[in-house]
Design a protein around this motif. Sequence first.
Motif, PDB file in Angstrom:
ATOM      1  N   GLU A  18       0.817  -1.211   0.000  1.00 26.73           N
ATOM      2  CA  GLU A  18       0.000   0.000   0.000  1.00 26.73           C
ATOM      3  C   GLU A  18       0.851   1.261   0.000  1.00 26.73           C
ATOM      4  O   GLU A  18       0.389   2.323  -0.417  1.00 26.73           O
ATOM      5  CB  GLU A  18      -0.943  -0.003   1.208  1.00 26.73           C
ATOM      6  N   ASP A  19       2.090   1.159   0.427  1.00 26.89           N
ATOM      7  CA  ASP A  19       2.984   2.300   0.519  1.00 26.89           C
ATOM      8  C   ASP A  19       3.684   2.520  -0.828  1.00 26.89           C
ATOM      9  O   ASP A  19       4.450   1.659  -1.282  1.00 26.89           O
ATOM     10  CB  ASP A  19       4.025   2.050   1.612  1.00 26.89           C
ATOM     11  N   PRO A  20       3.459   3.664  -1.475  1.00 26.84           N
ATOM     12  CA  PRO A  20       4.081   3.899  -2.777  1.00 26.84           C
ATOM     13  C   PRO A  20       5.606   3.888  -2.744  1.00 26.84           C
ATOM     14  O   PRO A  20       6.244   3.490  -3.724  1.00 26.84           O
ATOM     15  CB  PRO A  20       3.570   5.273  -3.204  1.00 26.84           C
ATOM     16  N   ARG A  21       6.207   4.273  -1.639  1.00 33.29           N
ATOM     17  CA  ARG A  21       7.676   4.249  -1.544  1.00 33.29           C
ATOM     18  C   ARG A  21       8.188   2.812  -1.568  1.00 33.29           C
ATOM     19  O   ARG A  21       9.221   2.527  -2.176  1.00 33.29           O
ATOM     20  CB  ARG A  21       8.136   4.960  -0.279  1.00 33.29           C
ATOM     21  N   VAL A  22       7.468   1.918  -0.911  1.00 32.44           N
ATOM     22  CA  VAL A  22       7.858   0.504  -0.904  1.00 32.44           C
ATOM     23  C   VAL A  22       7.715  -0.069  -2.309  1.00 32.44           C
ATOM     24  O   VAL A  22       8.594  -0.798  -2.793  1.00 32.44           O
ATOM     25  CB  VAL A  22       7.019  -0.291   0.121  1.00 32.44           C
ATOM     26  N   ARG A  23       6.620   0.267  -2.995  1.00 33.88           N
ATOM     27  CA  ARG A  23       6.414  -0.210  -4.364  1.00 33.88           C
ATOM     28  C   ARG A  23       7.525   0.290  -5.289  1.00 33.88           C
ATOM     29  O   ARG A  23       8.064  -0.460  -6.098  1.00 33.88           O
ATOM     30  CB  ARG A  23       5.047   0.228  -4.906  1.00 33.88           C
ATOM     31  N   GLU A  24       7.867   1.559  -5.142  1.00 32.42           N
ATOM     32  CA  GLU A  24       8.913   2.134  -5.988  1.00 32.42           C
ATOM     33  C   GLU A  24      10.265   1.471  -5.731  1.00 32.42           C
ATOM     34  O   GLU A  24      10.997   1.125  -6.670  1.00 32.42           O
ATOM     35  CB  GLU A  24       9.001   3.638  -5.745  1.00 32.42           C
ATOM     36  N   ASP A  25      10.601   1.264  -4.463  1.00 34.79           N
ATOM     37  CA  ASP A  25      11.855   0.583  -4.121  1.00 34.79           C
ATOM     38  C   ASP A  25      11.875  -0.844  -4.660  1.00 34.79           C
ATOM     39  O   ASP A  25      12.917  -1.332  -5.119  1.00 34.79           O
ATOM     40  CB  ASP A  25      12.074   0.567  -2.608  1.00 34.79           C
ATOM     41  N   ALA A  26      10.728  -1.514  -4.605  1.00 34.79           N
ATOM     42  CA  ALA A  26      10.642  -2.887  -5.114  1.00 34.79           C
ATOM     43  C   ALA A  26      10.900  -2.932  -6.611  1.00 34.79           C
ATOM     44  O   ALA A  26      11.529  -3.876  -7.115  1.00 34.79           O
ATOM     45  CB  ALA A  26       9.277  -3.488  -4.780  1.00 34.79           C
TER      46      ALA A  26
END
Length: 115
Positions: A18-26
Amino acid sequence: MTVGDRRIIDLVRELVSEDPRVREDACGTVTDWVGSVDPREATLLAMILSSSAALEEDVRCRESQLHALVELSDTGLIRSRDFSPIHCMDRGFLQGSEVEYFEYLATEYKDSDSE
């Protein structure tokens, strides 16, 4: 060498966070691992990234998702059908490098839908 099931599952969790920063890092992790994925892992990641990009509202995440798809496509391990959801994207919402990534994928795989 493959990434392995445990690491792929962990990465998938991050790609759909749900966290866009986590998605981007992934997405960055995907690009780091492209030389280590096998065809099954590449297909799984391409399907998740394309579905996510088609629905993504965060511009930075969508750019990262499309970039990761381009990197995966350069491995030769994925086919057009593996990222077909991006073909439904409204190109009018794409900005900057997103347009370039989208056009690259659309052009590169234009006639390969039967594969």
